[in-house]
Write an enzyme that holds these catalytic residues in place. Structure first.
Site, PDB file in Angstrom:
ATOM      1  N   HIS A  85     -35.283  81.397  90.218  1.00 35.61           N
ATOM      2  CA  HIS A  85     -35.960  80.595  89.201  1.00 35.61           C
ATOM      3  C   HIS A  85     -36.308  81.486  88.015  1.00 35.61           C
ATOM      4  CE1 HIS A  85     -40.402  81.494  90.469  1.00 35.61           C
ATOM      5  NE2 HIS A  85     -39.627  82.494  90.796  1.00 35.61           N
ATOM      6  N   CYS A 100     -40.708  88.068  85.133  1.00 38.45           N
ATOM      7  CA  CYS A 100     -40.347  86.790  85.758  1.00 38.45           C
ATOM      8  C   CYS A 100     -39.828  85.784  84.728  1.00 38.45           C
ATOM      9  CB  CYS A 100     -41.540  86.207  86.511  1.00 38.45           C
ATOM     10  SG  CYS A 100     -42.093  87.257  87.872  1.00 38.45           S
ATOM     11  N   HIS A 138     -34.664  85.190  88.420  1.00 34.22           N
ATOM     12  CA  HIS A 138     -34.797  86.179  89.489  1.00 34.22           C
ATOM     13  C   HIS A 138     -34.969  85.396  90.790  1.00 34.22           C
ATOM     14  CE1 HIS A 138     -38.960  85.120  88.570  1.00 34.22           C
ATOM     15  NE2 HIS A 138     -39.248  85.497  89.804  1.00 34.22           N
ATOM     16  N   HIS A 182     -36.163  84.959  95.147  1.00 34.03           N
ATOM     17  CA  HIS A 182     -37.121  85.241  96.222  1.00 34.03           C
ATOM     18  C   HIS A 182     -36.527  84.787  97.544  1.00 34.03           C
ATOM     19  CE1 HIS A 182     -40.480  86.088  93.527  1.00 34.03           C
ATOM     20  NE2 HIS A 182     -40.127  85.032  92.826  1.00 34.03           N
ATOM     21  N   ASP A 220     -32.556  75.688  99.337  1.00 37.48           N
ATOM     22  CA  ASP A 220     -31.952  76.934  99.805  1.00 37.48           C
ATOM     23  C   ASP A 220     -30.700  77.292  99.003  1.00 37.48           C
ATOM     24  OD1 ASP A 220     -31.776  79.212 101.407  1.00 37.48           O
ATOM     25  OD2 ASP A 220     -30.485  78.216 102.873  1.00 37.48           O
ATOM     26  N   HIS A 221     -30.690  78.532  98.504  1.00 45.79           N
ATOM     27  CA  HIS A 221     -29.599  79.055  97.673  1.00 45.79           C
ATOM     28  C   HIS A 221     -29.375  78.214  96.417  1.00 45.79           C
ATOM     29  CE1 HIS A 221     -28.980  81.468 101.247  1.00 45.79           C
ATOM     30  NE2 HIS A 221     -28.369  82.331 100.452  1.00 45.79           N
ATOM     31  N   GLU A 250     -44.154  83.579  98.753  1.00 46.11           N
ATOM     32  CA  GLU A 250     -43.168  83.931  97.733  1.00 46.11           C
ATOM     33  C   GLU A 250     -42.687  85.366  97.968  1.00 46.11           C
ATOM     34  OE1 GLU A 250     -42.991  83.327  93.018  1.00 46.11           O
ATOM     35  OE2 GLU A 250     -44.408  84.879  93.638  1.00 46.11           O
TER      36      GLU A 250
END
Length: 146
Positions: free
Chosen positions: A19, A38, A44, A46, A84-85, A135
């Site tokens: 994100h 960020c 970037h 997580h 996810d991904h 996170e």
């Protein structure tokens, strides 16, 4: 009338997502000042850990609040398949179309909204109680639907 014990059941899952913390309500310089690295234009990522806790009374017949396999399936369908991904700002309609900043705080509210109704509709004696979203190892957000 005596009730069976009330128990809190938690399922832990992981997902990876990227994100960019950027608000259209702030100037570019304010975004950089507030969100620092960020706010990187390319985003970037997580490796998130999500803990979903439901609460209910133990069923006398099954000995369970709910089948944890069913909770796992609900999390897969309503959360992991969407997140996810993925790039939260580009791939997830909730963030993309409403211009919601994809902070962990807003992400946990999204996850709550995704799970709350399906759990309520499929299990009349079980409620979503709490979601914890890690996170990073050190940054954790908790939400109870308030």
């Amino acid at each position: 009338m005596s009730h069976s014990p009330k128990v809190y059941l938690t399922r832990r899952e992981t997902f990876s997502a990227s994100h960019r913390l950027h608000s259209i309500h702030l100037s570019d310089s304010d975004n950089i000042q507030i969100f620092d690295k960020c706010n990187n234009p390319n985003g970037h990522g997580h490796n998130y850990v999500v803990e979903v806790t439901v609460v209910g009374h133990i069923d006398n017949k099954t000995g369970m609040v709910m089948n944890i396999s069913n909770l796992k399936e609900l999390i897969q369908i309503y959360v992991l398949n969407l997140l996810d991904h993925k790039h939260l700002d580009l791939d997830v309609e909730y963030f993309r179309t409403k211009n919601i900043v994809s902070t962990t705080e807003n992400l946990i509210v999204f996850i709550w909204k995704q799970l709350s109704l399906p759990i309520q509709q499929q299990y009349n004696n079980v409620q979503l109680y709490e979601i914890k979203l890690y996170e990073t190892e050190k940054n954790i957000v908790t939400y109870r639907g308030e």
